[in-house]
Design an enzyme around this catalytic site. Sequence first.
Site, PDB file in Angstrom:
ATOM      1  N   LYS A  81     -77.749  62.695 107.186  1.00  0.00           N
ATOM      2  CA  LYS A  81     -76.577  61.804 107.199  1.00  0.00           C
ATOM      3  C   LYS A  81     -75.816  61.994 105.889  1.00  0.00           C
ATOM      4  O   LYS A  81     -76.427  62.260 104.843  1.00  0.00           O
ATOM      5  CB  LYS A  81     -77.096  60.369 107.336  1.00  0.00           C
ATOM      6  CG  LYS A  81     -76.060  59.290 107.524  1.00  0.00           C
ATOM      7  CD  LYS A  81     -76.752  57.945 107.824  1.00  0.00           C
ATOM      8  CE  LYS A  81     -75.740  56.819 108.042  1.00  0.00           C
ATOM      9  NZ  LYS A  81     -76.395  55.559 108.434  1.00  0.00           N
ATOM     10  N   SER A 156     -74.621  53.125 112.566  1.00  0.00           N
ATOM     11  CA  SER A 156     -73.696  53.968 111.851  1.00  0.00           C
ATOM     12  C   SER A 156     -74.084  55.448 111.836  1.00  0.00           C
ATOM     13  O   SER A 156     -73.235  56.294 111.555  1.00  0.00           O
ATOM     14  CB  SER A 156     -73.554  53.463 110.408  1.00  0.00           C
ATOM     15  OG  SER A 156     -74.761  53.614 109.698  1.00  0.00           O
ATOM     16  N   SER A 180     -78.942  51.112 112.197  1.00  0.00           N
ATOM     17  CA  SER A 180     -78.215  52.388 112.205  1.00  0.00           C
ATOM     18  C   SER A 180     -79.014  53.632 112.570  1.00  0.00           C
ATOM     19  O   SER A 180     -78.422  54.687 112.774  1.00  0.00           O
ATOM     20  CB  SER A 180     -77.573  52.621 110.849  1.00  0.00           C
ATOM     21  OG  SER A 180     -76.382  51.899 110.791  1.00  0.00           O
TER      22      SER A 180
END
Length: 478
Positions: A81, A156, A180
Amino acid sequence: MTNNLTNLTITQAHTLLKEKKISALELTQATLARVKEQEPTIHAFVTVTEEHALQQAKQVDKDIAAGKEIKPLTGIPYTAKDAFCTKDILTTASSNILKNFIPPYSATVINKLDEVGAILIGKTNQDAFGHGSSTENSDFGITRNPINPDYVPGGSSGGAAAAVAADMGIFALAEDTGGSIRQPASFCGVTGLKVTYGRVSRYGVIAYASSLDTIGPICKNAEDAALIMETIAGHDPLDGTTPNVPVPNYYNELQNTDLSKITIGIPKEYYAEGLDPEVKQAVETAIEQYKEQGAKVKEVSLPHTKYAIAAYYLIATSETSSNLSRYDGIRYGYSDQNAENLIDTYFKSRAQGFGAEAKRRIMLGTYALSAGYYDAYYKKAMQVRTLIKQDFEKAFEEVDVLITPTSPVPPFKFGAKSHDPLSMYLMDIYTVTANLAGIPGLNIPVGKTKVDNLPIGMQILGPQFSEGKLLAVSSNTV
Ligand code: GLN
């Protein structure tokens, strides 16, 4: 079309590498080719680190030829990420304020993966700073759900989950502050593990809300998650919140589960109003299957669940308002060049650098922390947090794990919730509680919707440091 080198699990790829049927370079090249093919539709990445990956793969092959041990993650292509600092590689947290930020060091977990020869193929898209549940809050464009590009991939960590689902990297490193990892894993039909707070080092990961942030894998199955955890978990002197609890052999733990010794708790508050009937049915079918395999099932109550979203959004916004104060146009990233003085630099850089959602959260959090309101909001939310933690402790006196839906609804379409922040915040109703209590939670796929065949996920929660048990229980689903 997936070629047969990109849809491998870690265990399968490891076997091929060990038997010298493939090289790390071949595996990396195949993955990069897959990225080139999928990325125009999916847009899972902020940065594809092609050169870096090819170089790393060649080095790994050299090391293998020289007799270096092939560990389970050696030569395995993965993504991180964009919240993970990667030395000399752009790291943005998908925010314009960091659009030029090249970190001088890597996060501990990136270094750990580097040491065993895992191959970083790119940095994945996310809601900026982790603020969101659909990846629509990225400043660098949306990510599409690989199962059906009309739908959001969740958030997310939408880029991370989409990358795994679309076979762009065998696993992904992601971050979970309120869901997330689990919610995008659920929306994309893959496995995602949110760990016990402190189980994996947060050093070098761009902070959202420091008392809630956790680092974990998104991957193809429980076995893979076990292997990743064995590599990334453990004490880190650079992160004072990582206790010296030994890292178990998760992989062995998951080979030896006896479901007849497990009692599954069903928290009744998680099956109430607002839960989509198809999601409910898919989870209940999975529970029935556990019963058939000998597990005991018992209803339990987590009475403070109804306060979780309110408490979470007070604590998370308060902490993020504090964490984001470091982006001032001086120390990191974007700086407005036309400012007249220092104060003007702060104002202009922050006004232009932060997106709407980050600004909303900075304002909410600053308000909740301000003198006169602190006791009524932040302090109260922290007290509620303790009650939620105690609810779980009580439940775990009676049951080994809890099973719930991961998300109250299946994947939704772009724009369906982005104009109504509250309805987006409610997407996190079943996931934020684990972060508030510091306990681990695992998402696994359990079904598909009738319309459009969209994935439905189920969440397994357990006491602190019970990651092995969660993986073991999940590996017994059919
Ligand atoms: N959707 C939640 C939020 O917006 C959780 C995000 C996360 O876990 N980073 O806060």
